[in-house]
Design a protein around this motif. Structure first.
Motif, mmCIF file in Angstrom:
data_model
loop_
_atom_site.group_PDB
_atom_site.id
_atom_site.type_symbol
_atom_site.label_atom_id
_atom_site.label_comp_id
_atom_site.label_asym_id
_atom_site.label_seq_id
_atom_site.Cartn_x
_atom_site.Cartn_y
_atom_site.Cartn_z
ATOM 1 N N HIS A 225 0.831 -1.213 0.000
ATOM 2 C CA HIS A 225 0.000 0.000 0.000
ATOM 3 C C HIS A 225 0.866 1.264 0.000
ATOM 4 O O HIS A 225 1.025 1.906 1.046
ATOM 5 C CB HIS A 225 -0.952 -0.007 1.205
ATOM 6 C CG HIS A 225 -1.885 -1.173 1.197
ATOM 7 N ND1 HIS A 225 -2.940 -1.278 0.321
ATOM 8 C CD2 HIS A 225 -1.880 -2.319 1.919
ATOM 9 C CE1 HIS A 225 -3.560 -2.425 0.522
ATOM 10 N NE2 HIS A 225 -2.938 -3.078 1.483
ATOM 11 N N THR A 235 -0.060 10.747 8.009
ATOM 12 C CA THR A 235 0.094 9.550 8.854
ATOM 13 C C THR A 235 1.288 9.707 9.798
ATOM 14 O O THR A 235 1.212 9.329 10.969
ATOM 15 C CB THR A 235 0.262 8.293 7.969
ATOM 16 O OG1 THR A 235 -0.735 8.329 6.956
ATOM 17 C CG2 THR A 235 0.124 7.011 8.765
ATOM 18 N N ARG A 287 0.342 -1.876 5.940
ATOM 19 C CA ARG A 287 -0.213 -0.516 5.908
ATOM 20 C C ARG A 287 0.686 0.448 6.670
ATOM 21 O O ARG A 287 1.286 0.091 7.686
ATOM 22 C CB ARG A 287 -1.623 -0.509 6.505
ATOM 23 C CG ARG A 287 -2.562 -1.353 5.680
ATOM 24 C CD ARG A 287 -3.987 -0.877 5.777
ATOM 25 N NE ARG A 287 -4.784 -1.634 4.824
ATOM 26 C CZ ARG A 287 -5.146 -1.183 3.633
ATOM 27 N NH1 ARG A 287 -4.811 0.033 3.248
ATOM 28 N NH2 ARG A 287 -5.842 -1.940 2.819
ATOM 29 N N ASP A 289 0.153 3.139 8.596
ATOM 30 C CA ASP A 289 -0.056 3.525 10.001
ATOM 31 C C ASP A 289 0.486 2.440 10.932
ATOM 32 O O ASP A 289 1.117 2.746 11.946
ATOM 33 C CB ASP A 289 -1.538 3.845 10.284
ATOM 34 C CG ASP A 289 -2.479 2.727 9.917
ATOM 35 O OD1 ASP A 289 -2.069 1.797 9.174
ATOM 36 O OD2 ASP A 289 -3.639 2.751 10.366
ATOM 37 N N GLU A 290 0.295 1.159 10.565
ATOM 38 C CA GLU A 290 0.819 0.072 11.411
ATOM 39 C C GLU A 290 2.349 0.078 11.402
ATOM 40 O O GLU A 290 2.993 -0.112 12.443
ATOM 41 C CB GLU A 290 0.368 -1.294 10.871
ATOM 42 C CG GLU A 290 -1.127 -1.508 10.895
ATOM 43 C CD GLU A 290 -1.565 -2.643 9.961
ATOM 44 O OE1 GLU A 290 -2.752 -2.943 9.981
ATOM 45 O OE2 GLU A 290 -0.730 -3.197 9.210
#
Ligand SMILES: NC(=O)c1ccc[n+]([C@@H]2O[C@H](COP(=O)([O-])OP(=O)(O)OC[C@H]3O[C@@H](n4cnc5c(N)ncnc54)[C@H](OP(=O)(O)O)[C@@H]3O)[C@@H](O)[C@H]2O)c1
Length: 299
Positions: A225, A235, A287, A289-290
């Motif tokens: 992503h 983010t 992803r 944010d993780e």
């Protein structure tokens, strides 16, 4: 496996070695300075390898060496160092490998997302053509320098590495500083794509390439992503709990960094990890944010 590694002191190599050793592999480092321990062999990437016989009987080579592309302003000398450390260094290594009586079976050779150049919204797989510009030309020549190894029968994997997210250095550390000071913001138009990968997943992808026979040729080492710079900014600001209200105009970056600004910060490439997914590689951090949460230690 017996593994030879160049560029072992860098961001990627220094994180990869303990993982490989933990998994039971034996790692020998090809280093530029005088060897300090029995697991080091000296080389001059521009000239050759000091004790070639020490390379006999290796199972695999992981080649990461190259002058850091963000080390200094890109004048003619620095550009020559960036190029020659990679192209000549790879030629030197591959020439040595073809001289061995007991050569390795596999060579994983670093390359970079810079191969694709500035490509807007186009989704880029390993089959996509090279782009234009200095970094693209360097990557094309760097990858081509592995051909002697491939011709002599090694399985060669070209690791087209994206922006590596690591807590200890590399691009994220540079990007995070203004954010921590509350001075973060969108770069240029903010539309340029950033194809990133968490360091843990890059290490996973490298070990996957090491042991998966079906992986050969170019391998996009990026998360599935990718995001635009605008999304990345938002983010990262969220992960650090800092505002992102200070955009950095393109002309300011060009004044500060010259040509490097266009190639590293204002251009973008939207890569997909097609071969990694086809060969069932599982990302820990698909992803952003993780990944940022884990890398910045907020989760
Ligand atoms: N980090 C990223 O975001 C990223 C993204 C795309 C591609 N890559 C590529 O992946 C590879 C590894 O990345 P990295 O972040 O670990 O790089 P790095 O931290 O800059 O380390 C590269 C290593 O290469 C060796 N080296 C430095 N200057 C050299 C020179 N002039 N000639 C030959 N060797 C030299 C050094 O190892 P020794 O002192 O042990 O020789 C250095 O530790 C690099 O080739 C890089 O271009 C990295």
């Amino acid at each position: 496996m017996k593994i030879l590694m160049t560029g072992s002191s860098g961001l990627v190599g220094s994180a990869l070695i303990p993982v490989l050793r933990e998994a039971g592999h034996e790692v020998t480092k090809l280093v530029r300075s005088a060897p300090k321990s029995a697991d080091e062999v000296q080389w001059d990437p521009q000239i050759g390898i000091r004790e070639l016989t020490r390379l006999e009987g290796m199972d695999a080579v992981i080649h990461l060496a190259g002058e850091n592309i963000a080390a200094g302003r890109w004048n003619a000398d620095q550009k020559a160092r960036i190029r020659e450390s990679r192209v000549r260094g790879t030629q030197t290594l591959c020439h040595a490998l073809t001289q061995l009586a007991l050569p390795p079976k596999v060579l994983l050779s670093a390359s970079a997302l810079g191969f694709y150049g500035d490509r807007g919204e186009e989704v880029l797989s390993e089959e996509s053509a090279a782009g234009r510009g200095f970094l693209s030309e360097v990557c094309v020549a760097w990858e081509a320098a592995t051909q002697p190894a491939e011709k002599s029968g090694l399985r060669v994997v070209l690791l087209r590495i994206g922006i590596v997210l690591s807590p200890t250095g590399g691009p994220l550390a540079k990007m995070a500083l203004p954010f921590k000071l509350g001075l973060g913001g969108v770069i240029g138009s903010g539309q340029q794509y950033m194809s990133w990968i968490a360091l843990d997943d890059l290490i996973g992808a490298i070990t996957h390439a090491l042991t998966t026979e079906a992986v050969r040729g170019p391998l996009n080492c990026v998360a599935p992503h990718p995001v635009t710079n605008r999304e990345f900014t938002k983010t990262l600001g969220g992960a650090l709990r800092r505002p992102t209200i200070f955009p950095v105009p393109a002309f300011v970056l060009r004044l500060m960094l010259g040509e490097m600004a266009d190639e590293l910060l204002l251009s973008g490439a939207r890569l997909e990890p097609k071969r990694l997914l086809e060969t069932q590689f599982q990302f820990r951090y698909p992803r952003l944010d993780e990944a940022l949460g884990a890398v910045l230690g907020k989760r």
